[in-house]
Design an enzyme around this catalytic site. Structure first.
Site, PDB file in Angstrom:
ATOM      1  N   GLU A  82       3.380   0.729   5.067  1.00 49.58           N
ATOM      2  CA  GLU A  82       2.086   0.113   3.955  1.00 49.58           C
ATOM      3  C   GLU A  82       2.969   0.612   2.868  1.00 49.58           C
ATOM      4  OE1 GLU A  82       0.594  -1.769   4.906  1.00 49.58           O
ATOM      5  OE2 GLU A  82       0.017  -1.993   6.947  1.00 49.58           O
ATOM      6  N   THR A 132      10.632   6.865  -1.362  1.00 53.73           N
ATOM      7  CA  THR A 132       9.893   6.653  -2.363  1.00 53.73           C
ATOM      8  C   THR A 132      10.150   6.885  -4.169  1.00 53.73           C
ATOM      9  OG1 THR A 132       8.452   5.399  -4.232  1.00 53.73           O
ATOM     10  CG2 THR A 132       7.714   6.429  -2.356  1.00 53.73           C
ATOM     11  N   ASP A 133      10.869   6.549  -5.512  1.00 52.81           N
ATOM     12  CA  ASP A 133      10.355   7.646  -6.799  1.00 52.81           C
ATOM     13  C   ASP A 133       9.707   7.625  -6.897  1.00 52.81           C
ATOM     14  OD1 ASP A 133       9.220   4.674  -7.518  1.00 52.81           O
ATOM     15  OD2 ASP A 133      11.380   5.050  -9.197  1.00 52.81           O
ATOM     16  N   GLU A 134       8.043   7.324  -6.708  1.00 53.71           N
ATOM     17  CA  GLU A 134       6.453   6.918  -7.074  1.00 53.71           C
ATOM     18  C   GLU A 134       6.457   8.362  -6.485  1.00 53.71           C
ATOM     19  OE1 GLU A 134       4.361   4.236  -7.083  1.00 53.71           O
ATOM     20  OE2 GLU A 134       5.571   2.835  -6.694  1.00 53.71           O
ATOM     21  N   TYR A 158      -0.901   4.891  -2.486  1.00 57.27           N
ATOM     22  CA  TYR A 158       0.396   4.863  -1.548  1.00 57.27           C
ATOM     23  C   TYR A 158       1.382   5.586  -1.779  1.00 57.27           C
ATOM     24  CZ  TYR A 158       5.525   3.716  -1.615  1.00 57.27           C
ATOM     25  OH  TYR A 158       6.440   2.944  -1.616  1.00 57.27           O
ATOM     26  N   LYS A 162       3.150   8.226   1.080  1.00 60.47           N
ATOM     27  CA  LYS A 162       4.622   8.397   1.077  1.00 60.47           C
ATOM     28  C   LYS A 162       4.875   9.674   0.684  1.00 60.47           C
ATOM     29  CE  LYS A 162       7.593   6.139   2.121  1.00 60.47           C
ATOM     30  NZ  LYS A 162       7.583   5.313   2.437  1.00 60.47           N
ATOM     31  N   LYS A 197       5.326  -8.344  -4.442  1.00 54.61           N
ATOM     32  CA  LYS A 197       5.950  -7.623  -5.669  1.00 54.61           C
ATOM     33  C   LYS A 197       5.882  -8.111  -6.708  1.00 54.61           C
ATOM     34  CE  LYS A 197       5.370  -4.111  -2.689  1.00 54.61           C
ATOM     35  NZ  LYS A 197       6.574  -4.157  -1.194  1.00 54.61           N
ATOM     36  N   GLY A 291      -4.747   3.783 -12.470  1.00 58.71           N
ATOM     37  CA  GLY A 291      -3.816   4.509 -12.257  1.00 58.71           C
ATOM     38  C   GLY A 291      -2.614   4.438 -12.945  1.00 58.71           C
TER      39      GLY A 291
END
Ligand code: NAD
Ligand code: DAU
Length: 354
Positions: A82, A132-134, A158, A162, A197, A291
């Site tokens: 997701e 991901t970079d997140e 999310y 991850k 997106k 956030g």
């Protein structure tokens, strides 16, 4: 063959199309076909004998065991997830299920399968975890870009899901020796991206004469990478990356969101002028994402130094290609804008973007 999960999604779909264009090695694609999965993306390879599609869920361990025993892949490239931050705010449960429990099921199935292989096959097997970079959190304007050594500080459901899957992948390497590779990439854009997106949403809304929603002050910064460059980076890491290592992948292209939206409007003004006036008139500032991370930036020197990878596409050329692709593929867009899509847009934006 290689075993891809989530290959009917945006990046996985591009990865499979590029893979089959560049190599003769067959691909097994396991995808649950959630709202984000679209087999039409792969219609040009659907009858290719090198392509096998199975609709199914990565959380189903028996299915995974059966596929691994039957197809005996030399590598797994794990995209299935997701992936939309806003959806994770409304419904985090699906993210924990697929991103954490699904990755756990896949790692366990891979470990059991890998233990049945002979010595040479075990040594060359790879589990490539796409992340991901997140996971690194949020940067201030003056901070250095994220390096692979940055602490994990995920802020959204999310990103947290991850990050959890990255930790599992790391542990399966350290504890069991499974040859795991992890890549952490910045924001992708390009053909076949689901129009929830920012970039595809802006294009399809502009063409429909609808509001272009920008969260907060529009000054949150993302690093943008053309999807073909990401796919090429994954191929390089899969072929030459060192097991147990993580590699940052980025475009070296930091931009505030409002600049992205304006750039798309400018391209559309030239490629598809609207009799109603310039597309920028549709820009609408709306309430911020809860956030909302302020800035992402990637230090991608490790993958450049070790594997010689760097982006080939500039933002200008990549964005132009992307806009042209959406203009040329209204049928693909119409098909993904089902009733469920409209329900999401109404829930997320209320009247603001409709
Ligand atoms: P996407 O949402 O477009 O596609 C995800 C795919 O996974 C869909 O085809 C969906 O049907 C499938 N899927 C979802 N749950 C599943 C399940 N339980 N079992 C099997 N299949 C399932 O996502 P994307 O943007 O292509 O991202 C792919 C991967 O890359 C994700 O792991 C994401 O975290 C990562 N990533 C994305 C970006 C980006 O900018 N989009 C950047 C860095 C990393
Ligand atoms: O950084 C990599 C991540 O990039 C991936 O891991 C995620 O899977 C992918 O979805 C993407 O996450 P973002 O949250 O950065 O992407 P999104 O396109 O949703 O938003 C990009 C920026 O634009 C973000 O700052 C929020 C803003 N935004 C987004 C939407 C959908 C808006 O201002 N308006 C919008 O309507």
């Amino acid at each position: 063959m290689i075993f891809v999960t989530g290959g009917a999604g945006f990046i996985g779909g591009n990865f499979i199309l590029d893979w089959l264009a560049e190599s003769d090695e067959p691909v097994l694609n396991l995808d649950a076909l959630t709202y984000a999965g679209n087999p039409e993306t792969l219609s040009t390879v659907a009858d290719d004998p090198r392509y096998v599609f199975v609709q199914g869920d990565i959380c189903e361990r028996e299915l995974l065991d059966g596929l691994l025993a039957k197809y005996r892949p030399r590598a797994i490239v794990h995209f299935a997830a997701e992936s939309h931050v806003d959806r994770s705010i409304h419904g985090p449960g699906d993210f924990v299920r697929t991103n954490v429990e699904g990755s756990f099921a896949l790692l366990e199935a891979a470990r059991v399968y890998w233990n049945t292989l002979g010595e040479a096959e075990r040594a060359s097997f790879r589990f490539h975890h796409v992340s991901t970079d997140e996971v690194y959190g949020s940067l201030q304007a003056e901070d250095a870009p994220f390096a692979e050594t940055n602490p994990y500080l995920p802020n959204s459901p999310y990103a947290a899901s991850k990050a959890a899957s990255d930790h599992l992948a790391r542990a399966w390497f350290h504890t069991y020796g499974l040859p795991v590779l992890t890549t952490n990439c910045s924001n992708n854009y390009g053909p076949y991206q689901f129009p929830e997106k920012l970039i595809p949403l802006t294009i399809v809304n502009a063409l429909a004469g609808e509001a272009l929603p920008v969260y907060g002050d529009g000054l949150n910064v993302r690093d943008w990478l053309y999807v073909g460059d990401h796919c090429r980076a994954i191929r390089a890491v899969l072929a030459h990356g060192r097991p147990g290592e993580t590699y940052n992948i980025g475009g070296g292209c930091e931009k505030p969101n409002i600049d992205i939206v304006r750039a798309i409007c400018g391209l559309l003004d030239r490629l598809c002028p609207d009799a109603g006036g310039r597309y920028e008139r549709l820009i609408t500032f709306i309430a911020d994402r809860p956030g909302h991370d302020r800035r992402y930036a990637m230090d991608a020197r490790k993958i450049e130094r070790e594997l010689g990878w760097r982006p080939a596409e500039s933002f200008e050329s990549g964005l132009r290609k992307t806009v042209q692709w959406y203009l040329a593929n209204p049928k693909w867009v119409a098909n993904v804008q089902s009733g469920a899509y409209r329900a999401w847009i109404d829930r997320q934006y209320g009247g603001a973007a409709a």
